[in-house]
Design an enzyme around this catalytic site. Sequence first.
Site, PDB file in Angstrom:
ATOM      1  N   HIS A  60       0.842  -1.211   0.000  1.00 57.55           N
ATOM      2  CA  HIS A  60       0.000   0.000   0.000  1.00 57.55           C
ATOM      3  C   HIS A  60       0.874   1.256   0.000  1.00 57.55           C
ATOM      4  O   HIS A  60       1.443   1.633   1.016  1.00 57.55           O
ATOM      5  CB  HIS A  60      -0.894  -0.017   1.249  1.00 57.55           C
ATOM      6  N   LEU A  63       2.425   6.536  -5.316  1.00 60.05           N
ATOM      7  CA  LEU A  63       3.586   7.045  -6.058  1.00 60.05           C
ATOM      8  C   LEU A  63       3.276   8.344  -6.788  1.00 60.05           C
ATOM      9  O   LEU A  63       4.169   8.981  -7.330  1.00 60.05           O
ATOM     10  CB  LEU A  63       4.096   5.980  -7.035  1.00 60.05           C
ATOM     11  N   ASN A  94      -5.166   6.228  -6.936  1.00 60.85           N
ATOM     12  CA  ASN A  94      -5.771   7.574  -6.846  1.00 60.85           C
ATOM     13  C   ASN A  94      -4.839   8.647  -7.411  1.00 60.85           C
ATOM     14  O   ASN A  94      -4.455   9.590  -6.748  1.00 60.85           O
ATOM     15  CB  ASN A  94      -6.192   7.896  -5.409  1.00 60.85           C
ATOM     16  N   ASP A 152      -9.007   3.291  -2.673  1.00 65.04           N
ATOM     17  CA  ASP A 152      -8.356   3.899  -1.518  1.00 65.04           C
ATOM     18  C   ASP A 152      -8.397   5.418  -1.610  1.00 65.04           C
ATOM     19  O   ASP A 152      -8.154   5.993  -2.660  1.00 65.04           O
ATOM     20  CB  ASP A 152      -6.900   3.450  -1.430  1.00 65.04           C
ATOM     21  N   ASN A 278      -5.139   9.987   7.403  1.00 64.70           N
ATOM     22  CA  ASN A 278      -6.451   9.347   7.413  1.00 64.70           C
ATOM     23  C   ASN A 278      -6.303   7.854   7.112  1.00 64.70           C
ATOM     24  O   ASN A 278      -5.768   7.526   6.055  1.00 64.70           O
ATOM     25  CB  ASN A 278      -7.346  10.009   6.360  1.00 64.70           C
ATOM     26  N   ASP A 305       1.536   2.882   3.544  1.00 61.59           N
ATOM     27  CA  ASP A 305       0.633   3.959   3.127  1.00 61.59           C
ATOM     28  C   ASP A 305       1.446   5.235   2.844  1.00 61.59           C
ATOM     29  O   ASP A 305       1.026   6.347   3.167  1.00 61.59           O
ATOM     30  CB  ASP A 305      -0.474   4.234   4.155  1.00 61.59           C
TER      31      ASP A 305
END
Lengths: 422, 323
Positions: A60, A63, A94, A152, A278, A305
């Site tokens: 996760h 980039l 995303n 995500d 988050n 993340d």
Amino acid sequence: MRLLIKNGTLINAEGLTEMKRDILIADEMIMQIKENITDEYDMMIDATGCHVLPGLIDAHCHLREPGFEYKEDIESGTLSALHGGFTSIACMPNTNPVIDNEALINYIYDRSKQINRTKVYPIAAVSINQEGKMLTEMGFLKLAGAIAFSDDGKPVESSSFMKKALLYADTFDGLIISHCEDKSLCEDGVMNEGYMSTVLGLSGIPKVAEELMVYRDVRLAEYTGTKIHIAHISTRESVDIIRQAKNRGVKVTAETCPHYFTLTEESCDHFNTLAKVNPPLRTSDDVIAIIEGLKDGTIDIIATDHAPHHNDEKNVEFSYASNGLIGFETAFCLSYTYLVKPGHLTMSQLVSLMSFKPARILSLDAGEINEGKQADLTIVDVNERKTIDITKFKSKSSNSPYHGFEVYGEIKNVIIDGKVVL
Amino acid sequence: MSLTVLTACIYAESELEMKFEKDLLGLKNLNEEQILYVIDTARKMKMLIDSPNKKSPQLQGKTIITLFYENSTRTRMSFELATKYMSGNAANISASGSSVAKGETLIDTGKTLDMMGTDIIVMRHPCSGAADLLAKNVRASVINAGDGMNEHPTQALLDFYTILEHKGHIRDLKIAIVGDIKHSRVARSNVYGLTRLGAKVFLCAPKTLIPPDMEKTGAIITTNLKEALDGAEVVMGLRIQKERQNSGLLSSVREYHKFFGLNEQSLKMADKDAYIMHPGPVNRGVELASNVMDGPLSLINEQVKNGVAIRMALLYILTRRSI
């Protein structure tokens, strides 16, 4: 090309583990593992005093390419990952445009092969443009190399859409990674809801906003008989929900991130936007529960993340600041320092969380050091204490709340496909 | 005391006997001595406001800018008048009609003002923590005139001053604060300061308007107006924004007034001499009945006057701290 790694302590998640072994690599593969190899070699790494791990795998990360290259790109992101000891990473879709079609999957593969560093596996969106309305062409995307599917950052709000997504993905043996957040409960929240948010006068994100969605998604997976991976869990109750689901035999896996077992909401004091993320940083009780979940296997993996943001997006009012922190270059040392050093986990368990299990969840043939396997290895030295210095990061961004933290765990070498790339 | 004597006695203390930080961001980190020192200074300043010639030289050569990202009548005007009464240069900017409207960041705006020779920036901003952010990035002193739901320290200080003037002490007073606690920076600053000064603070609102873990601040939380008002010697109403109805935090203003409104009926539960306060602006007939607001125990107008004195004191203190 024959590479010999001498005198290191070999750590695997399972089987041969915590033994002093030499490793002989021929071309891309691990050829031989045994004590005191005396064969000829072209290059030798002396790993005396170091641990040799299967290359770290991050399931996760962000980039930011295409679209947000001012934060990070595949070039800088893979360099940062490499310096964090990662040999494979899975990047979230995303971006702008959103990775929801085969052309973009191909683009990510082309770019990362061109750069030829840490291997990059793109995660495709669940819905077109992550809007939660139309499913992506998961069959085509999977064929093109999408390693999983996730919206995500823009969680799937509709329960009925999530149910369909789980079933449709399962048709192609695809994995859904769910970012669990009930947006309607979060309202305009910017940090964990509780005493800290009250005294800072900031709107809160209640824990239950995460927990309700963890429960929803776990139950949907159970009901449909599909598998699901829950991203970045941060609360005690989320751990409990997943623990109970696993006991019932639900095909659920879960991840957490280093910031959920090393920091609490207290880090947001003085309106520290570097601690704005988050799901938000929670309380010390949640940290304890996350560590328990890591110990008993409820939480399968540690992901970073890694979420780069430009300084201008953090050096603003707390409410306006972007969510997220970068994690590649601090993940291993933080995990070692906060989990292995105090005795919560063994090195072998950490390898399971950061390499073996991520490989299994993403269906990669990686995450173990065995003869005949691809030679992706990370050599670490955990003896020396070091101070985290965000100015030394290889990432384009430096949004990390860990500046000045004293940790153990230096990445000495990274070997990818038998080549020493660091 | 004549004005010249007053001016001389304030002016003589070129060195403050109390240490203050560069900025006034909130009451969270102001100790009891500092609070009382500000009030003591304000007391002297008030004489100037009452005098026929409202001009003293204490801010001569000092520039005070009010930078307001939200609307305000009394806070902004009281800072400007406080500056002018003390011969300072007052200037003001509002978010609309400045480069803020063009998308300039807070830090850039702050640095621009800083370079123009500003001594104090007084800021109101819709984001909690905005004053902290500005203060970290400018050389000028920053006075927080309200940031989001975080703090409104000058309002709380003028409230303490007003209570002290009328009750003589704050320790052991029962003070009830009734209204939208959750969104109120006034409530927070009051709670931090009043608990530090030894008052028993009761907060009363429907549960939707009380933020989580508020009791850890030392205040007592109740949804029962009778419990809050019973024996209260000071009752403070907070503004109920009508928008709260739309977000589901209140069902109706009518129902609010029935259960939480401060009126002749409900105030019978309080001490018979209980003073009524409100930071303004008041929604007449919502949180406060008109006849109570205009009644003999209302200190609301006195609060406004003391607001100018408190702001004069703070401007004086923050421009003196480095001499």
